[in-house]
Motif scaffolding. Sequence first.
Motif, short mmCIF file in Angstrom:
data_model
loop_
_atom_site.label_atom_id
_atom_site.label_comp_id
_atom_site.label_asym_id
_atom_site.label_seq_id
_atom_site.Cartn_x
_atom_site.Cartn_y
_atom_site.Cartn_z
N ALA A 91 -8.27 6.37 8.36
CA ALA A 91 -9.43 5.60 8.84
C ALA A 91 -10.04 4.81 7.68
CB ALA A 91 -10.46 6.56 9.43
N MET A 92 -10.01 5.38 6.48
CA MET A 92 -10.65 4.73 5.33
C MET A 92 -9.93 3.48 4.86
SD MET A 92 -12.08 7.60 2.83
CE MET A 92 -13.34 8.72 3.39
N VAL A 93 -8.61 3.46 5.01
CA VAL A 93 -7.88 2.30 4.48
C VAL A 93 -7.66 1.22 5.54
CG1 VAL A 93 -6.67 3.48 2.61
CG2 VAL A 93 -5.66 3.41 4.88
N LYS A 94 -7.98 1.56 6.79
CA LYS A 94 -7.66 0.67 7.91
C LYS A 94 -8.19 -0.76 7.70
CE LYS A 94 -7.76 0.29 12.85
NZ LYS A 94 -8.11 0.85 14.12
N HIS A 95 -9.46 -0.87 7.36
CA HIS A 95 -10.06 -2.20 7.29
C HIS A 95 -9.83 -2.89 5.95
CE1 HIS A 95 -11.74 -1.38 11.11
NE2 HIS A 95 -12.25 -0.25 10.66
N MET A 96 -9.15 -2.21 5.08
CA MET A 96 -9.02 -2.71 3.72
C MET A 96 -7.60 -3.18 3.42
SD MET A 96 -11.10 -2.75 1.08
CE MET A 96 -10.65 -3.50 -0.46
N SER A 97 -6.62 -2.50 4.02
CA SER A 97 -5.24 -2.66 3.53
C SER A 97 -4.41 -3.67 4.31
CB SER A 97 -4.51 -1.33 3.59
OG SER A 97 -5.29 -0.35 2.99
N ASP A 98 -3.56 -4.40 3.61
CA ASP A 98 -2.56 -5.26 4.24
C ASP A 98 -1.35 -4.42 4.63
OD1 ASP A 98 -3.86 -7.86 3.79
OD2 ASP A 98 -3.68 -7.25 1.70
N ARG A 99 -0.95 -3.55 3.69
CA ARG A 99 0.16 -2.63 3.97
C ARG A 99 -0.27 -1.24 3.55
NH1 ARG A 99 5.15 -3.56 1.23
NH2 ARG A 99 3.84 -4.17 -0.52
N ILE A 100 0.37 -0.25 4.15
CA ILE A 100 -0.02 1.14 3.86
C ILE A 100 1.22 1.99 3.61
CG2 ILE A 100 -1.09 3.23 4.84
CD1 ILE A 100 -2.99 1.38 6.38
N GLY A 101 1.13 2.85 2.60
CA GLY A 101 2.17 3.84 2.35
C GLY A 101 1.57 5.22 2.62
N VAL A 102 2.32 6.07 3.31
CA VAL A 102 1.82 7.42 3.62
C VAL A 102 2.61 8.43 2.79
CG1 VAL A 102 1.46 9.12 5.45
CG2 VAL A 102 1.25 6.68 5.97
N MET A 103 1.91 9.28 2.07
CA MET A 103 2.58 10.28 1.22
C MET A 103 2.38 11.69 1.77
SD MET A 103 2.09 9.18 -2.75
CE MET A 103 3.24 10.41 -3.38
#
Length: 318
Positions: free
Chosen positions: A211-223
């Motif tokens: 939820a925190m990175v949703k409005h910020m990120s162009d791409r996302i990596g999940v670890m």
Amino acid sequence: MPKKLLEVKNLKIHFKIGKGQYVKAVDDVSFDIYQGETFGLVGESGCGKSTTGRAVIGLYKPTAGEVLFDGQDVHRVSGRERQRLTGRIQMIFQDPYASLNPRMDVAEIIGEGLVLNGLASGRERLERVYELLEMVGLQKEHASRFPHEFSGGQRQRIGIARALAVNPEFIIADEPISALDVSVQAQVVNLLKRLQQERKLTYLFIAHDLAMVKHMSDRIGVMYLGNLVELAASKELYREPKHPYTQALLSAIPLPDPDLEQSRERIILEGEVPSPINPPSGCVFRTRCPKAMEICAAQKPTWREVAPGHYTACHLYE
Ligand code: SF4
């Protein structure tokens, strides 16, 4: 196509904790970050995301693999080259109070980097501090105050001003909003977005929930447990998560529509995250995965592109 500013290649960071015993904090992680984008790195506490961030800035030496910034190996440069490189990469921390020296006033905190990097001194330094304070939404008057005189959100703004002082191109924001009140989180996110546009910054934004990175990120990596399990453009990841771990993380985010919220299925993960000293064989997620199969214990899934620009490591897609 923007250029690759950061390349993390097969990064492994294993910490020795005893005879023949290692914590596999980061275990073969690869990703690129393009100039001007925000790359979100997400996962539960202990998954290796912050260790990865610290390796990018050179604080942890890789056990294997490399980190290239603008083509230069962060861990192999020395002397003046190293100083130049570290000026181009800055970090913002989760707990701004712990990262600000309580005995220094704001002018000293923000101005320290200017002096150390020979960018300004004396009156010029103070003028620059005033400019930076204004840039992050604080006032000139704040320069003579000490960290304890500010709220959490204001302290994070001071941390951001300190990072900006040396004109970086790349900022690693390690859980920059996790310790803040929800009402303040949006303000700090908006500030970071505005600064990104104004100063053409590239971000590695580390957070513990999607939820925190949703409005910020162009791409996302999940670890998960030292491994990158999925990587995709932000919208694609939210619309069509492929990895069962990402699906579980997303199912935990409340939806604004009450009808949708009531009808959707929530995936509850059983058990605890295993120890990174002795991770499970095969797929590291298999002990908690609701879709685990026999092959998952025997073979590590390979990292593959399952849709354009969408990568995951899971036997369901092999
Ligand atoms: Fe689950 Fe197997 Fe995929 Fe791992 S590889 S996420 S255990 S289905």
